[in-house]
Design an enzyme around this catalytic site. Structure first.
Site, PDB file in Angstrom:
ATOM      1  N   ASP A 152      -2.029  -1.345   0.288  1.00 13.69           N
ATOM      2  CA  ASP A 152      -0.690  -1.051  -0.204  1.00 13.69           C
ATOM      3  C   ASP A 152       0.017  -2.327  -0.653  1.00 13.69           C
ATOM      4  OD1 ASP A 152       1.789   0.033  -0.725  1.00 13.69           O
ATOM      5  OD2 ASP A 152       2.266   0.472   1.367  1.00 13.69           O
ATOM      6  N   ASP A 347       3.161  -0.624  -8.217  1.00 14.00           N
ATOM      7  CA  ASP A 347       2.926  -0.247  -6.829  1.00 14.00           C
ATOM      8  C   ASP A 347       1.628   0.549  -6.718  1.00 14.00           C
ATOM      9  OD1 ASP A 347       3.493   0.169  -4.066  1.00 14.00           O
ATOM     10  OD2 ASP A 347       4.276   2.155  -4.548  1.00 14.00           O
TER      11      ASP A 347
END
Length: 467
Positions: A152, A347
């Protein structure tokens, strides 16, 4: 003789014409001017085959590990190869993540506690776990204990569930890590500079952490140090990580999070002397394909084009500046103020790209115009531009290209334009929202090589990153 001569002249003219036409098309394709993709509808959906197609880019690297889909043909962990996607839940959690990012920006609170080498980890597409994120498998502790972590770019602290679960632990596929069995594990004291001024340090000696996510899931535990094994030749000593003792939520079988953000506790920041704070990845195109997550600069494509990292949204997130978007041959009317309110980030954990409402409305309008010959259908959750491809063998869709600051133009792969629910409901994989900043999501990143040169303050893009 005259007839034969004329015939030969016609053939010569025809050949010249054909050669010119094909060359023109090749030059146009090479220059990036092709404004549509035509492909088989069947290629949009998972294959029923049990075969696995490995990434040639990862396979050719010394330290490569495969990127596999948790429930795909490449996985050795899955007990259910036919697991079905719950798209409504994927999109619901995606919206929760987006709101969490927005909340983080409002509170200005990043995750964490209140000649270079290169290596690769196996990145696994976790979309069939109803998360549509990607996971990597790493070894932790001595002896080595393998765990699968969601990687992440929006998080800093790496954490995993730990025994004993003092509060609660959610269900994960691998056995939960037991630090008492590892000779290389030790807690971080409250006096450590990495701990900060945590309130719990008034009553305990070990540093503690707490992270809560937008969907209500959370992890609470101790900050610790441990050995992480990436490959046989890449072992990281004394990595700061969170040993989660009380964990709630739906992490879909993964053991925790691998933090790739820009904060001091992220893996890239902690391994700066080893990998020069550079990493890259390619997200696989399907559950039957593999990709890679790479630390270090070895093997990065020479065709990578970079754009500066903007620190405007957050010092932890990867900010980018979107200055243009093209749909087919149509440039959207983007002004210097279109993204000025909150800016934009890239992201790895956000599924659907979010755009300002006005920008998305124009994108959708142009896309619909160029798809006017196809049957439309109802939307799904945040997706409102959808089509019914039932009975069609092939479809032609307009290309979509983003221009980032510095003049970097990134043309999305065809698979990175659509979100496939069923053959009768295939949607444009973008959404409009004025309540959040713009986010370049992971559907749009599919098959691209994404390079995070944190030390150089830039993010790079190259096509065909997995093969």
């Amino acid at each position: 003789m005259s007839i034969m001569k004329n015939f030969l002249n016609v053939i010569l003219i025809l050949c010249v014409c054909l050669n010119w036409c094909f060359t023109e098309g090749a030059e146009e394709k090479e220059s990036g001017k092709v404004d549509s993709y035509t492909f088989q509808v069947s290629s949009l959906f998972p294959s029923s085959s049990s075969s696995c197609t490995p990434s040639s880019k990862a396979s050719n690297k010394k330290s490569s590990l495969r990127v596999v889909h948790m429930h795909g043909a490449c996985s050795h962990l899955s007990s259910n190869k036919d697991a079905r996607l719950d798209h409504d839940e994927i999109l619901r959690r995606d919206q929760a993540r987006v709101k969490s990012i927005h909340s983080k920006l409002l509170k200005n609170n990043a995750d964490g506690v209140s000649k270079a080498k290169s290596t690769e980890l196996p990145a696994k597409d976790g979309s069939t776990l109803d998360s549509a994120n990607y996971i990597v498998t790493v070894g932790i502790g001595t002896p080595e204990h393998d765990i699968s972590l969601v990687f992440d770019t929006g998080s800093d602290l790496t954490w995993t569930q730990c025994q004993p679960c003092l509060g609660s632990c959610y269900s994960q596929q691998e056995p939960i890590f037991n630090p008492s069995l590892s000779s290389s594990y030790h807690n971080v004291s409250c006096s450590s500079p990495m701990c900060g001024n945590h309130p719990s340090c008034n009553s305990v000696t070990s540093c503690r952490y707490r992270i809560r996510y937008g969907d209500g899931s959370a992890t609470i535990g101790v900050l610790a140090k441990e050995k992480f094994t990436l490959t046989n030749s890449d072992v990281l000593e004394d990595v700061y990580f969170g040993c989660g003792e009380n964990n709630t939520g739906l992490f879909n079988g993964a053991a925790g999070i691998l933090g790739l953000g820009r904060g001091k506790l992220s893996i890239p920041s902690q391994t700066t002397t080893t990998y020069n704070n550079i990493f890259s990845y390619c997200l696989p195109s399907s559950a039957s394909n593999t990709g890679h997550l790479t630390f270090g600069s070895a093997g990065i494509s020479e065709s990578v084009k970079y754009t500066p990292i903007s620190s405007f949204p957050s010092s932890s997130l990867y900010g980018i500046d979107i200055v243009g978007i093209r749909v087919g041959d149509k440039e959207l009317e983007i002004t210097p103020t279109s993204f000025s309110t909150d800016g934009a980030i890239i992201d790895s954990g956000t599924v659907i790209t979010r755009l300002p409402t006005k920008v998305y409305a124009e994108m959708s309008s142009v896309f619909k115009e160029k798809m006017s010959s196809y049957k439309t259908t109802s939307g799904r959750s945040i997706l409102d531009t959808c089509y019914d491809f039932t009975g069609l063998a092939t479809v032609t869709i307009p290309t979509i290209a983003f221009t980032f600051s510095g003049g970097t133009v990134v043309k999305l792969d065809g698979i990175g334009i659509l979100y496939q629910i069923t053959q009768s409901q295939v949607c444009l994989a973008f959404a409009g929202d004025d309540d959040i900043l713009a986010i370049f999501g992971n559907v749009q990143q599919t098959t691209l090589e994404i390079v995070y040169d944190v030390a150089g303050g830039r993010v790079g893009f190259a096509p065909n990153g997995c093969s």
